[in-house]
Design an enzyme around this catalytic site. Sequence first.
Site, mmCIF file in Angstrom:
data_model
loop_
_atom_site.group_PDB
_atom_site.id
_atom_site.type_symbol
_atom_site.label_atom_id
_atom_site.label_comp_id
_atom_site.label_asym_id
_atom_site.label_seq_id
_atom_site.Cartn_x
_atom_site.Cartn_y
_atom_site.Cartn_z
ATOM 1 N N ALA A 4 0.812 -1.215 0.000
ATOM 2 C CA ALA A 4 0.000 0.000 0.000
ATOM 3 C C ALA A 4 0.846 1.266 0.000
ATOM 4 O O ALA A 4 0.303 2.375 0.030
ATOM 5 C CB ALA A 4 -0.932 -0.009 1.212
ATOM 6 N N ASP A 5 2.159 1.124 -0.066
ATOM 7 C CA ASP A 5 3.041 2.286 0.001
ATOM 8 C C ASP A 5 2.892 3.154 -1.248
ATOM 9 O O ASP A 5 3.029 2.673 -2.378
ATOM 10 C CB ASP A 5 4.492 1.826 0.143
ATOM 11 C CG ASP A 5 5.440 2.992 0.313
ATOM 12 O OD1 ASP A 5 5.492 3.541 1.430
ATOM 13 O OD2 ASP A 5 6.102 3.364 -0.670
ATOM 14 N N VAL A 6 2.639 4.428 -1.035
ATOM 15 C CA VAL A 6 2.419 5.352 -2.149
ATOM 16 C C VAL A 6 3.690 5.502 -2.984
ATOM 17 O O VAL A 6 3.642 5.562 -4.218
ATOM 18 C CB VAL A 6 1.943 6.726 -1.632
ATOM 19 C CG1 VAL A 6 1.877 7.742 -2.769
ATOM 20 C CG2 VAL A 6 0.586 6.600 -0.953
ATOM 21 N N LEU B 134 6.060 3.276 -3.432
ATOM 22 C CA LEU B 134 6.211 2.064 -4.231
ATOM 23 C C LEU B 134 5.270 2.099 -5.429
ATOM 24 O O LEU B 134 5.670 1.770 -6.558
ATOM 25 C CB LEU B 134 5.916 0.839 -3.360
ATOM 26 C CG LEU B 134 5.885 -0.525 -4.058
ATOM 27 C CD1 LEU B 134 7.228 -0.838 -4.709
ATOM 28 C CD2 LEU B 134 5.491 -1.622 -3.068
ATOM 29 N N TRP C 28 11.937 2.315 -4.731
ATOM 30 C CA TRP C 28 11.979 3.604 -4.040
ATOM 31 C C TRP C 28 13.159 4.437 -4.530
ATOM 32 O O TRP C 28 13.029 5.640 -4.745
ATOM 33 C CB TRP C 28 12.120 3.394 -2.533
ATOM 34 C CG TRP C 28 10.871 3.018 -1.816
ATOM 35 C CD1 TRP C 28 9.589 3.126 -2.266
ATOM 36 C CD2 TRP C 28 10.782 2.449 -0.505
ATOM 37 N NE1 TRP C 28 8.702 2.660 -1.314
ATOM 38 C CE2 TRP C 28 9.406 2.245 -0.219
ATOM 39 C CE3 TRP C 28 11.727 2.088 0.449
ATOM 40 C CZ2 TRP C 28 8.957 1.713 0.980
ATOM 41 C CZ3 TRP C 28 11.282 1.555 1.643
ATOM 42 C CH2 TRP C 28 9.913 1.369 1.904
#
Length: 302
Positions: free
Chosen positions: A255-257, A259, A297
């Site tokens: 859910a990492d924005v 990523l 990232w």
Amino acid sequence: MLVEKEWSIAVPEVFQFQENLHYLANANHECMYQVVKNEIIKAIKIDDVVFLMVLREATSGGLLVKVVKSSCAFSEAYRDKITTFVSEWFDVNTNLAGFYKIALKDPYLKRLVQTHYGLRLIGIPNFFEAISWAIIGQQINLSFAYKLKRRIVERYGTSVQWNESLFWLFPTPEVIANISVSELTSLQLSKRKSEYIIDMARAIVCNEISKEKLLATTSLEEAEKMLTAYRGIGSWTAHYVLMRCLRVPNAFPIADVGLQNAIKQVVGLKQKPTKEYVREIGTNWANWQAYATFYLWRSLYP
């Protein structure tokens, strides 16, 4: 016996100091270390003793460590513990052959591992720092997160002065466990995040949860369940901590924005990918999702 305060740490073949230096230097609001020219300067605490160390590339290609200040007499035991800390910070004990074998055949990662060959998954060895940083960064932009972190560190942490600069140590859970929520909200941290950080500090002080207990778990799912039992710790936060602090290789904050933005950029998508899309492509990175995430990232940095 006189113990040298300068020594080198061997690194694996897949390690490039400059790649790791560039990654650290890009976090230009970070307050937990300083990058000055080709050196990294950081304060650490081991067994209640504070050390200030300078890291640079050794002529042998390894990491050269120099302790420039300490709060007590230096010893071989401290040298060994500093070596352990640095090795963990730069993840030098992980053999990346398997990751590179997968990545060089993967359309999302091939260019990244060629461009950033030798980059390691730079970690956050301090468990309380890692989990606090993950909570601070929830649903806000990175620049503001760094500002909040600096305010907390400068208010509640301790520092070492050297060459007219201050080098900070992250606040201990003992300190944060004994402050009020209003003290953190006065620094512009939200009420909920303030509560979460104080709750985690108290849980660590009471030994309800620790890095050692998490390392003793037998699976990613068990460790995630242990973390998410606490308020404010969702799946994203848990996977971030497992990835950056505990080095769980298949930790995967889908859910990492950042990523999602990296995948969007690499693939050339018009919109950010869904969590399902990210989870699906992650099956190609089995047991290396943490490293795949870190390299993606890195693609967002200049």
